[in-house]
Design an enzyme around this catalytic site. Structure first.
Site, mmCIF file in Angstrom:
data_model
loop_
_atom_site.group_PDB
_atom_site.id
_atom_site.type_symbol
_atom_site.label_atom_id
_atom_site.label_comp_id
_atom_site.label_asym_id
_atom_site.label_seq_id
_atom_site.Cartn_x
_atom_site.Cartn_y
_atom_site.Cartn_z
ATOM 1 N N SER A 1 -56.688 -32.689 9.565
ATOM 2 C CA SER A 1 -56.661 -31.920 10.818
ATOM 3 C C SER A 1 -58.042 -31.900 11.435
ATOM 4 C CB SER A 1 -56.196 -30.490 10.552
ATOM 5 O OG SER A 1 -56.400 -29.671 11.703
ATOM 6 N N TYR B 1 -56.484 -22.869 6.235
ATOM 7 C CA TYR B 1 -56.079 -24.205 6.667
ATOM 8 C C TYR B 1 -57.303 -25.084 6.887
ATOM 9 C CZ TYR B 1 -53.525 -27.789 9.299
ATOM 10 O OH TYR B 1 -52.960 -28.966 9.728
#
Length: 246
Positions: free
Chosen positions: A141, A155
Site C-alpha cells: 500500500s 495498516y
C-alpha cells in the site's frame, strides 16, 4: 501475447477486487492460476470460471491467511495439482481502521499475521518449488510511505514492513534467479474502497490524477513484474497511486 504460457501462478486473496483482477490478467497471459479465498466461495468460482474461459486452468482454495499451516498446505496442493509454481502473488490483506485508543493487541496480532507473516510464509514455501525465473510479487500500500488520515496506524505499520521484507527476500533469492518486488497501490475502485464512498472525494483531491485507479491498472503492473522482461528488477517498491504520495 501469451507471455505466461506453461506458468503456474498462485495468488492469495484472489476472489475479488485487486486479486481477482490480477488472476484474470495472468490467465489472459496464458498462465494456470490458483487463487485463495476466505469466505466468498461464489465469487471465487466466478473468477475461476473466467480463468477457464481463456483456455487456462483455474483452482480456488479456501485458505485463512492468518494460518501458516493453511498457507503452506495450499501451496503444496497447488504444486501437487499443477506440478510446479512459477509466480507467487501475495495479495490477501486486512485493514483494521480504529482510533489508536480503541485498537487491541488482537488487532495488532491479526494485522501482522495476515499482512506480514502470511507473506513471509508463502514466500518461503513457494521459493522451495521455484526455478530460476521465478517471481514473488507482493501487493502492499502507498500508506507504507504516507499516512494522511487517522485510524490507519496498524495498516501502515504492516505495509511498511513489506518494504524491508521484499528487499531481504530479493537478496536471499537472487542467486536462484528469483526476483521479489512490491507493488504499493493507492485508491483503487473495489468493493472494499469504492470510488463512490463518502471519503472518495477527500482521497481524489489529494491525487495528481484525480480519479481512482482500477484493479486492471494494478494487474498490468503485476503482469510486467511476472514477465521475463522484468528480470533486472528486484527488491523494488513500486508505488502506483495516481500521484497521491507526491
Amino acid at each position: 501475447m501469451k507471455s505466461l504460457t506453461n506458468k503456474v501462478v498462485f495468488i492469495t486473496g484472489g476472489s475479488r477486487g485487486i486479486g481477482a483482477g490480477i488472476a484474470k490478467r495472468m490467465a489472459a497471459a496464458g498462465a494456470d492460476v490458483v487463487i485463495t479465498y476466505v469466505q466468498s466461495a461464489s465469487q471465487a468460482k466466478q473468477v475461476t470460471d473466467e480463468i477457464t474461459k481463456t483456455g487456462s486452468k483455474g483452482l480456488a482454495l479456501q485458505v485463512d491467511s492468518a494460518s501458516p499451516d493453511a498457507i503452506s498446505g495450499a501451496i503444496e496442493k497447488a504444486v501437487s495439482t499443477f506440478g510446479r509454481i512459477d509466480i507467487l502473488v501475495n495479495n490477501a490483506g486486512v485493514y483494521i481502521a480504529k482510533p489508536l485508543a480503541d485498537l487491541t493487541l488482537a488487532d495488532f496480532e491479526t494485522s501482522v499475521a495476515v499482512n506480514v507473516r502470511a507473506v513471509f510464509v508463502a514466500a518461503q514455501k513457494a521459493a522451495q518449488y521455484m526455478q530460476s525465473g521465478g517471481r514473488i510479487i507482493t501487493i502492499g500500500s502507498n500508506m507504507a510511505e504516507r499516512v494522511t488520515f487517522p485510524t490507519g496506524s496498524l495498516y501502515a505499520m504492516s505495509k511498511s514492513a513489506l518494504i524491508g521484507l521484499t528487499k531481504g527476500l530479493a537478496r536471499d533469492l537472487g542467486e536462484k534467479g528469483i526476483t521479489v518486488n512490491l507493488v504499493q497501490p493507492g485508491p483503487i475502485d473495489t468493493d472494499m474502497n469504492p470510488a463512490t464512498s463518502a471519503h472518495a472525494s477527500m482521497l481524489t483531491s489529494a491525487m495528481a490524477v484525480q480519479q481512482y485507479g482500477k484493479p486492471e491498472d494494478i494487474a498490468e503492473l503485476v503482469a510486467y513484474l511476472a514477465s521475463a522482461e522484468s528480470y533486472f528488477m528486484t527488491g523494488a517498491a513500486l508505488t502506483i497511486d495516481g500521484g497521491f504520495n507526491i
